[in-house]
Design an enzyme around this catalytic site. Structure first.
Site, short mmCIF file in Angstrom:
data_model
loop_
_atom_site.label_atom_id
_atom_site.label_comp_id
_atom_site.label_asym_id
_atom_site.label_seq_id
_atom_site.Cartn_x
_atom_site.Cartn_y
_atom_site.Cartn_z
N ASP A 163 0.82 -1.21 0.00
CA ASP A 163 0.00 0.00 0.00
C ASP A 163 0.85 1.26 0.00
O ASP A 163 2.07 1.22 0.25
CB ASP A 163 -0.89 0.03 1.25
CG ASP A 163 -2.05 -0.96 1.16
OD1 ASP A 163 -2.32 -1.42 0.04
OD2 ASP A 163 -2.66 -1.25 2.20
N MET A 211 -7.36 9.01 8.63
CA MET A 211 -7.79 9.57 7.34
C MET A 211 -8.73 10.77 7.55
O MET A 211 -9.70 10.95 6.83
CB MET A 211 -8.49 8.50 6.50
CG MET A 211 -7.61 7.29 6.20
SD MET A 211 -8.53 5.87 5.56
CE MET A 211 -9.36 5.29 7.06
N LYS A 271 -3.79 3.31 -2.42
CA LYS A 271 -4.97 4.13 -2.65
C LYS A 271 -4.70 5.55 -2.17
O LYS A 271 -4.08 5.77 -1.14
CB LYS A 271 -6.18 3.58 -1.90
CG LYS A 271 -6.52 2.14 -2.26
CD LYS A 271 -7.66 1.63 -1.40
CE LYS A 271 -7.99 0.18 -1.73
NZ LYS A 271 -6.90 -0.72 -1.36
#
Length: 462
Positions: free
Chosen positions: A249, A384, A271
């Site tokens: 990732d 996030m 991502k």
């Protein structure tokens, strides 16, 4: 290479030890563990050494050294503390071509004791030839943490199955089979304490190898932690060194990725906001496809794979496909980043509980139980949450938290680029803009943030 590493079979062999103090006792412990019969010469000996002699069916001679004591010995060690006696032992043993070790005197030795790492029948000796024993011990300590305690059970299983494998497979395939055993699901089960299941898996695989290609691969779902490679678990590092291919990732740091086996194929599946290089369903299927090709597949995730990492979704698909897998937890960002920022997540005077919350916007909105979150005595950690920071702060104030509640952003926590920006619910959104904070950044809200200045120990990049 002046000293050739050798492994002596000392079981029931007469080994002569001259000396009876603490150093001699330490050497006797090693000889006793190897099954040697101890013959000890010294005017006095320690109680432990006396017991070791008895346990080995050996003999203690309460005497000073004489050359005749070498008769019948197969290995000699001098540990008297008397340089003249030690030199005489060395001279006499060499004259009889007996292997001799004189403690702390490499020039008088024909062999030296290595620093030893032991896991059941597996033993590793690290020798400096007497030049730097402290360095050898340091290397031993590094190896100790890399080797799983379960490797002893794995070696014992291999010993039990060795003849069976030898009869079942031609020599050309045996090496590949054992490589598969030691790197694959059999080793995973045994190291997890499931020895019976590991043996069953080995026997099933052996049948497949007799008449068909090698069994399929395995998936390792591994938490890479928040960035600092020193925070990896030992198990994570071992599996990273075994993988044939790694899917990683965006949050996996370069330093962590560098520890993956160098010849492993690397596939980036990270991502970013509103951009997925590979859709999640495709990642799940790719893991299955690669494992079915017989590969050892490492799915490396930042933080912990089961905390906002979609690890559960991926393993669910792998389990449905009947593919063996292992899951290795990692230090999640909340724990790692807060610690490196000097912000304890709980503290008797400030917070009696902590919540981990996703701050990810869904369809442009942040839907959370704000009333439940806006309570005193609790630490809130938003993953996030940088994009929705203004909404988070506004909603918490609207539902009852004081505007002066301390709040912090930890950017690239635990790495060399770490920055900590501290404010409160009122000021933090603008501080994020002014300081140009970028993802990945963790948001911590609560009274514990006020301890940052006092408890901070890891230098920020600023």
């Amino acid at each position: 290479m002046r000293y050739l590493p050798l492994a002596f079979d000392l079981k029931d062999r007469p080994c002569l030890l001259i000396g009876g103090g603490a150093i001699a006792t330490r050497k006797a412990r090693l000889l006793h563990r190897a099954g040697a019969r101890l013959l000890v010469i010294s005017p006095e000996i320690t109680d432990e050494l006396r017991q070791l002699v008895e346990d080995s069916s050996g003999e203690y001679f309460r005497s000073r050294y004489h050359e005749d004591f070498l008769d019948g010995a197969e290995l000699v060690i001098a540990a008297t503390g008397d340089e003249q006696v030690n030199a005489a032992v060395s001279r006499d043993a060499k004259a009889r071509r007996l292997p001799v070790n004189v403690v702390d005197s490499p020039a008088l030795c024909t062999f030296t004791f290595p620093a030893i790492v032991e896991r059941g029948p597996i033993s590793i000796g690290i020798s400096s030839g007497g030049a730097a024993p402290v360095l050898a011990r340091r290397i031993r300590a590094q190896l100790e943490v890399l080797l799983s305690p379960g490797i002893a059970s794995l070696a014992e299983l291999a010993a039990r199955m060795r003849d069976r494998v030898k009869k079942a497979l031609p020599e050309a395939r045996r090496k590949d089979f054992w490589q598969w055993v030691f790197d694959g699901p059999v080793a995973g089960k045994v190291e997890a304490g499931k020895i019976g299941e590991g043996e069953k898996a080995l026997l099933q695989a052996l049948e497949q190898w007799q008449g068909s290609p090698a069994p399929g691969g395995e998936v390792y779902l591994v938490g890479g932690g928040p960035g600092d490679p020193d925070l990896l678990t030992f198990r994570a590092l071992r599996l990273m060194q075994q993988a044939d291919v790694v899917l990683y990732d965006r949050l996996v740091s370069t330093e962590v990725l560098d520890l993956v086996r160098r010849d492993a194929d690397r596939i980036y599946v990270g991502k970013k906001k509103e951009f997925h290089s590979v859709p999640q369903d495709d990642i799940n299927q790719l893991l299955v496809d690669l494992a079915r090709e017989g590969k050892k597949v490492l799915r490396l995730k930042g933080g912990d794979p089961f905390i906002f990492g979609r690890g559960g979704e991926e393993i669910d698909r792998i389990a449905e496909a009947g593919i063996p897998f292992q899951v290795v937890p990692g230090i999640t960002a909340a724990s790692g980043c807060s610690t490196y920022a000097g912000i304890p997540l709980t503290h008797r005077d400030y917070a009696q509980s902590v919540r981990f919350i996703t701050g990810h916007l869904k369809e442009g909105e942040l839907r959370l139980p704000w009333k439940e979150l806006a309570v005193p005595g609790e630490t809130l950690v938003f993953y996030m949450g940088l994009t929705g920071l203004s909404t988070i702060c506004a909603q918490l104030m609207m539902h009852g938290l004081s505007p002066g509640t301390p709040a912090a952003l930890v950017e690239k926590g635990t790495t060399r680029e770490q920055r900590v920006v501290v404010g409160d619910l009122t000021s933090l959104p603008q501080l994020a803009v002014d300081e140009k904070v970028e993802a990945p950044a963790l948001t911590i809200i609560g009274g514990v943030v006020s301890l940052h200045t006092k408890l901070s120990w890891y230098r920020d990049s600023q």
